[in-house]
Motif scaffolding. Structure first.
Motif, PDB file in Angstrom:
ATOM      1  N   LEU A 155       6.677  10.455   2.408  1.00  0.00           N
ATOM      2  CA  LEU A 155       7.289  10.244   0.842  1.00  0.00           C
ATOM      3  C   LEU A 155       7.175  11.631   0.312  1.00  0.00           C
ATOM      4  O   LEU A 155       8.245  12.167  -0.231  1.00  0.00           O
ATOM      5  CB  LEU A 155       6.817   9.194   0.297  1.00  0.00           C
ATOM      6  N   LYS A 156       6.050  12.195   0.165  1.00  0.00           N
ATOM      7  CA  LYS A 156       5.936  13.438  -0.339  1.00  0.00           C
ATOM      8  C   LYS A 156       6.563  14.517   0.112  1.00  0.00           C
ATOM      9  O   LYS A 156       6.956  15.543  -0.669  1.00  0.00           O
ATOM     10  CB  LYS A 156       4.479  13.785  -0.673  1.00  0.00           C
ATOM     11  N   ASP A 158       2.564   8.008   3.314  1.00  0.00           N
ATOM     12  CA  ASP A 158       2.529   8.886   2.030  1.00  0.00           C
ATOM     13  C   ASP A 158       2.883  10.072   2.185  1.00  0.00           C
ATOM     14  O   ASP A 158       3.579  10.744   1.188  1.00  0.00           O
ATOM     15  CB  ASP A 158       0.970   8.693   1.426  1.00  0.00           C
ATOM     16  N   SER A 164       0.922  -1.206  -0.081  1.00  0.00           N
ATOM     17  CA  SER A 164       0.071  -0.011  -0.027  1.00  0.00           C
ATOM     18  C   SER A 164       0.872   1.383  -0.051  1.00  0.00           C
ATOM     19  O   SER A 164       0.512   2.083  -0.708  1.00  0.00           O
ATOM     20  CB  SER A 164      -0.978  -0.043   1.124  1.00  0.00           C
ATOM     21  N   ILE A 165       1.967   1.407   0.774  1.00  0.00           N
ATOM     22  CA  ILE A 165       2.927   2.371   1.024  1.00  0.00           C
ATOM     23  C   ILE A 165       3.680   2.544  -0.515  1.00  0.00           C
ATOM     24  O   ILE A 165       3.413   3.830  -1.004  1.00  0.00           O
ATOM     25  CB  ILE A 165       3.789   2.358   2.152  1.00  0.00           C
ATOM     26  N   GLU A 189      -1.413   4.251   6.556  1.00  0.00           N
ATOM     27  CA  GLU A 189      -0.913   4.309   4.868  1.00  0.00           C
ATOM     28  C   GLU A 189      -0.793   5.964   4.455  1.00  0.00           C
ATOM     29  O   GLU A 189       0.071   6.408   3.762  1.00  0.00           O
ATOM     30  CB  GLU A 189      -1.638   3.844   3.975  1.00  0.00           C
ATOM     31  N   ARG A 190      -1.721   6.793   4.994  1.00  0.00           N
ATOM     32  CA  ARG A 190      -1.861   8.346   4.555  1.00  0.00           C
ATOM     33  C   ARG A 190      -0.469   8.980   5.130  1.00  0.00           C
ATOM     34  O   ARG A 190       0.136   9.598   4.621  1.00  0.00           O
ATOM     35  CB  ARG A 190      -3.169   8.959   5.053  1.00  0.00           C
ATOM     36  N   GLY A 217       1.012   4.146  -2.891  1.00  0.00           N
ATOM     37  CA  GLY A 217       0.256   5.096  -2.740  1.00  0.00           C
ATOM     38  C   GLY A 217      -1.226   5.037  -2.519  1.00  0.00           C
ATOM     39  O   GLY A 217      -1.887   5.989  -2.917  1.00  0.00           O
ATOM     40  N   THR A 218      -1.874   3.854  -2.104  1.00  0.00           N
ATOM     41  CA  THR A 218      -3.079   3.828  -1.948  1.00  0.00           C
ATOM     42  C   THR A 218      -3.789   4.359  -0.734  1.00  0.00           C
ATOM     43  O   THR A 218      -4.885   4.787  -0.983  1.00  0.00           O
ATOM     44  CB  THR A 218      -3.624   2.242  -1.722  1.00  0.00           C
ATOM     45  N   SER A 219      -3.081   4.644   0.305  1.00  0.00           N
ATOM     46  CA  SER A 219      -3.612   5.543   1.509  1.00  0.00           C
ATOM     47  C   SER A 219      -5.137   5.247   1.838  1.00  0.00           C
ATOM     48  O   SER A 219      -5.798   6.148   1.871  1.00  0.00           O
ATOM     49  CB  SER A 219      -3.457   6.973   1.137  1.00  0.00           C
TER      50      SER A 219
END
Length: 192
Positions: A119-120, A116, A101-102, A112-113, A105-107
């Motif tokens: 990462l961003k 994400d 998921s990570i 997971e968010r 990028g499914t968040s």
């Protein structure tokens, strides 16, 4: 004060995450903890934690210090925003499902968010996979994350320090995570 997000997933080896949180809190760091529902099952099975009590009380019983615990469904939590400044995030232990998921990028949830966002924002993300054997899909997803700058530290204790107890093996892995975070520690005897 340093501020970290730590996340527990449903992989076996939740003791690694518990020990890491203990170490960070002992250093007076601020810890923002995300615990998935499967991780609560593992905490019950492997650590004997009792989630029939209110969750806030469960975590206060086991951890002392500057800790904030989030519901994994709370996508509006502060750690879901890039404007919430933190020093890094560690997913320990990390399931292969969470890695996938990570990596893609499914968040779908807060954990997971939050990853994400790390990462961003190009902040430090460490994952501690706990699975064996590894499939080709698992390896590809970890490669994707590694190519994005994620530090992949599998839960693989060494034996050159002659561990005598499970704690010795846990401390080795957690010590390696702290090393990656540039946090001085003496959790294991270093190779000479």
């Amino acid at each position: 004060m340093k501020r970290y997000v730590v996340a527990f997933t449903g992989a076996s080896g939740v003791i690694y995450g518990v020990r890491l949180v203990e170490e960070l809190l002992e250093r007076d760091y601020e810890v923002h903890l995300i615990v998935s529902d499967p991780a609560k099952i593992v905490l019950t099975q492997e650590m004997g934690w009792d989630f029939t009590e209110p969750e806030e009380e469960v975590f206060k019983k086991h951890f002392k210090g500057n800790l904030r615990v989030y519901d994994n469904a709370d996508i509006a939590a502060p750690v879901a925003s890039g404007s919430f400044l933190i020093d890094g995030m560690i997913v320990i232990p990390c399931t292969m499902s969470t890695i996938s998921s990570i990596a893609h990028g499914t968040s779908k949830n807060l954990l997971e968010r939050a990853a994400d966002v790390i990462l961003k924002e190009r902040r430090q993300l460490i994952i501690v996979p706990r699975e064996t054997p590894l499939s080709t899909v698992h390896l590809r997803n970890m490669l994707i994350l590694s190519e994005m700058g994620v530090h992949v530290i599998p839960a693989m204790p060494a034996f050159y320090h002659f561990p005598k107890t499970i704690d010795d093996m846990v401390n080795f892995v957690v010590g390696k995570v702290l090393d990656a975070m540039r946090i001085p520690n003496e959790l294991y005897n270093r190779y000479n």
